[in-house]
Design an enzyme around this catalytic site. Structure first.
Site, PDB file in Angstrom:
ATOM      1  N   ASN A 222       0.807  -1.227   0.000  1.00  0.00           N
ATOM      2  CA  ASN A 222       0.000   0.000   0.000  1.00  0.00           C
ATOM      3  C   ASN A 222       0.840   1.277   0.000  1.00  0.00           C
ATOM      4  OD1 ASN A 222      -2.374  -1.536   0.056  1.00  0.00           O
ATOM      5  ND2 ASN A 222      -2.222  -1.734   2.285  1.00  0.00           N
ATOM      6  N   ARG A 223       1.986   1.162  -0.568  1.00  0.00           N
ATOM      7  CA  ARG A 223       2.894   2.325  -0.665  1.00  0.00           C
ATOM      8  C   ARG A 223       3.338   2.859   0.694  1.00  0.00           C
ATOM      9  NH1 ARG A 223       2.295   4.223  -6.666  1.00  0.00           N
ATOM     10  NH2 ARG A 223       1.678   2.149  -7.247  1.00  0.00           N
ATOM     11  N   LEU A 224       3.188   2.019   1.697  1.00  0.00           N
ATOM     12  CA  LEU A 224       3.639   2.434   3.034  1.00  0.00           C
ATOM     13  C   LEU A 224       5.070   1.930   3.235  1.00  0.00           C
ATOM     14  CD1 LEU A 224       0.296   1.843   4.943  1.00  0.00           C
ATOM     15  CD2 LEU A 224       1.322   4.010   4.227  1.00  0.00           C
TER      16      LEU A 224
END
Ligand SMILES: Cc1cc2nc3c(=O)[nH]c(=O)nc-3n(C[C@H](O)[C@H](O)[C@H](O)COP(=O)(O)O)c2cc1C
Length: 196
Positions: free
Chosen positions: A174-176
């Site tokens: 999640n692009r984290l």
């Protein structure tokens, strides 16, 4: 490093990441190198990351090239490597110094003869009237060094980026992503986490 485990020696970590890259990626040493003119006009190109030690990372080039001109007047650079297979991005920023002649020669001697002839023949980054001009320079260099070892050109050698900052970026869902940046300070390295 596994994921986001903490670590405290970024140069050793850089070495560990390069080792992991070499084991997992077809061309792990492909590095984008950014330089800038003294008035801050940036340019970037690919070079091969050819060495790492406790001082920094090295690459080799023609010192009269555009990047060489930039580095003579503004000896700072940024470099970035990305490995899809590992979900990792490595960013290095720092001051740049020329490698010694001995270091440049040691690398030069690993290069095949054709690459050495090309280094003598190519006035890297200068305009050519036609491809034939380059071919003529190659023929001249071949004639000049016929039957001889092709020596290290005086205009060719390495540069070392001595890092002032190193960022280890690891892909996460999640692009984290994880981002750990080390900044060199008088007493050693300070690390910080950065938002993705
Ligand atoms: C995969 C790849 C590897 C390269 N490796 C080098 C290198 O190690 N040294 C180099 O001078 N140029 C290398 N080049 C060529 C540079 O990208 C660039 O064209 C050249 O150095 C001239 O750049 P400049 O005009 O900005 O100085 C490489 C290009 C590619 C695509």
């Amino acid at each position: 490093m596994v994921g986001h485990e903490p670590f405290d020696d970024p140069m050793a970590q850089l070495g560990a990441w390069l080792e992991a890259g070499r084991a997992a990626v077809p061309h792990p040493d492909t590095m984008t190198l950014a330089t800038a003119t003294p008035d801050g006009r940036p340019s970037a190109r690919i070079v091969l990351l050819r060495g790492l030690d406790t001082r920094g990372i090295t690459f080799f080039t023609n010192r009269t090239s555009r990047k060489g001109d930039d580095l003579r007047l503004n000896p700072r650079a940024a470099a970035v490597v990305h490995w899809w297979e590992l979900g990792r991005q490595l960013r290095v920023e720092g001051d740049v110094e020329e490698t010694t002649e001995d270091e440049s020669r040691a690398y030069w001697e690993t290069r095949p003869r054709g690459s050495r002839i090309a280094a003598w023949a190519s006035r890297q980054s200068r305009a050519l009237a036609a491809r034939a001009e380059l071919d003529a320079h190659v023929a001249e260099a071949e004639e000049r060094f016929a039957g001889l070892d092709v020596p290290l050109p005086p205009f060719w050698g390495g540069y070392r980026i001595v890092p002032t900052s190193i960022e280890f970026w690891t892909h996460r869902e999640n692009r984290l992503h994880d981002r750990v940046r080390f900044v060199r300070e008088a007493e050693g390295w300070r690390s910080e986490l950065l938002a993705p």
